[in-house]
Scaffold this active site. Sequence first.
Site, PDB file in Angstrom:
ATOM      1  N   GLY A 152      25.482 -43.323  13.487  1.00  0.00           N
ATOM      2  CA  GLY A 152      25.909 -42.356  14.501  1.00  0.00           C
ATOM      3  C   GLY A 152      25.412 -42.795  15.863  1.00  0.00           C
ATOM      4  O   GLY A 152      24.610 -43.732  15.980  1.00  0.00           O
ATOM      5  N   LEU A 153      25.879 -42.076  16.873  1.00  0.00           N
ATOM      6  CA  LEU A 153      25.498 -42.404  18.253  1.00  0.00           C
ATOM      7  C   LEU A 153      23.992 -42.281  18.461  1.00  0.00           C
ATOM      8  O   LEU A 153      23.314 -41.578  17.690  1.00  0.00           O
ATOM      9  CB  LEU A 153      26.206 -41.428  19.215  1.00  0.00           C
ATOM     10  CG  LEU A 153      27.729 -41.514  19.315  1.00  0.00           C
ATOM     11  CD1 LEU A 153      28.262 -40.338  20.135  1.00  0.00           C
ATOM     12  CD2 LEU A 153      28.152 -42.842  19.949  1.00  0.00           C
ATOM     13  N   SER A 154      23.497 -42.916  19.498  1.00  0.00           N
ATOM     14  CA  SER A 154      22.102 -42.735  19.887  1.00  0.00           C
ATOM     15  C   SER A 154      21.887 -41.243  20.187  1.00  0.00           C
ATOM     16  O   SER A 154      22.690 -40.630  20.897  1.00  0.00           O
ATOM     17  CB  SER A 154      21.800 -43.567  21.132  1.00  0.00           C
ATOM     18  OG  SER A 154      20.481 -43.338  21.550  1.00  0.00           O
ATOM     19  N   GLY A 155      20.865 -40.681  19.616  1.00  0.00           N
ATOM     20  CA  GLY A 155      20.577 -39.261  19.836  1.00  0.00           C
ATOM     21  C   GLY A 155      21.298 -38.334  18.885  1.00  0.00           C
ATOM     22  O   GLY A 155      21.183 -37.105  18.990  1.00  0.00           O
ATOM     23  N   GLY A 213      20.693 -37.992  15.775  1.00  0.00           N
ATOM     24  CA  GLY A 213      19.748 -37.401  14.818  1.00  0.00           C
ATOM     25  C   GLY A 213      19.377 -38.271  13.627  1.00  0.00           C
ATOM     26  O   GLY A 213      18.696 -37.801  12.705  1.00  0.00           O
ATOM     27  N   SER A 236      24.525 -48.766  14.083  1.00  0.00           N
ATOM     28  CA  SER A 236      25.488 -49.552  13.286  1.00  0.00           C
ATOM     29  C   SER A 236      26.927 -49.141  13.617  1.00  0.00           C
ATOM     30  O   SER A 236      27.619 -48.558  12.798  1.00  0.00           O
ATOM     31  CB  SER A 236      25.200 -49.444  11.783  1.00  0.00           C
ATOM     32  OG  SER A 236      24.896 -48.146  11.355  1.00  0.00           O
TER      33      SER A 236
END
Length: 200
Positions: free
Chosen positions: A32-35, A37, A106
């Site tokens: 998932g995106l940075s931030g 979780g 990733s």
Amino acid sequence: MSENLIWHHVTVTRQKRAAQNGHKSAVLWFTGLSGSGKSTIAHAVEEQLFHIGCHTVVLDGDNVRHGLCADLGFSVQNRSENIRRIGEATKLFVEAGLITLTAFISPFCADRDKVRELFVAGDYLEVYCRCTLDCCEQRDIKGFYQRARAGEIKEFTGISSPYEVPNDPELILDTDQLTVDECVQKVILLLRKQGVIPSD
Ligand code: ADP
């Protein structure tokens, strides 16, 4: 390179390790995106698993980018190599009987799929931390988004580098709608459903 190598016969098998540990091994591959979780949930799941006596390890950006992959940057090629090495390291941990939790953006499907191919079905469990870019940017816990918007960080996923949404993940966590604890419970349920850890 590998033609003169001969594998040593394994006598302590994964099955024997699983019997001794009281649980099987697998990888929970958070993406998932940075931030979004990934680290928060991976560590919270690990804590819960540790509490019930499971053998675990968490691999995340900090412990990998400073060591195993210290020579790599964030170009598409380097990101692929980063994920390839992490995949291979993860395979060793899974062979060693550990429930392995990885927390890496990733961003590319092809790289994740190559890791999936290293494992037999059921050993690789992809967990997509789904969270809007807006929400991740608002959280901006490391200040990376602000720096990326200012052009100080190049090739930042979601801003100046793509994130490819998983096609068929084993679990989707809407981390902008659920609490951390709700996400953790969903992951634990997945491990039970897959037979990695015993049911209550
Ligand atoms: P990542 O590892 O994906 O970069 P982090 O785990 O470092 O993300 O940061 C996620 C941030 O979002 C943390 O500050 C965390 O407390 C917060 N957060 C809020 N709700 C959730 C949720 N449901 N799941 C995970 N993190 C959440």
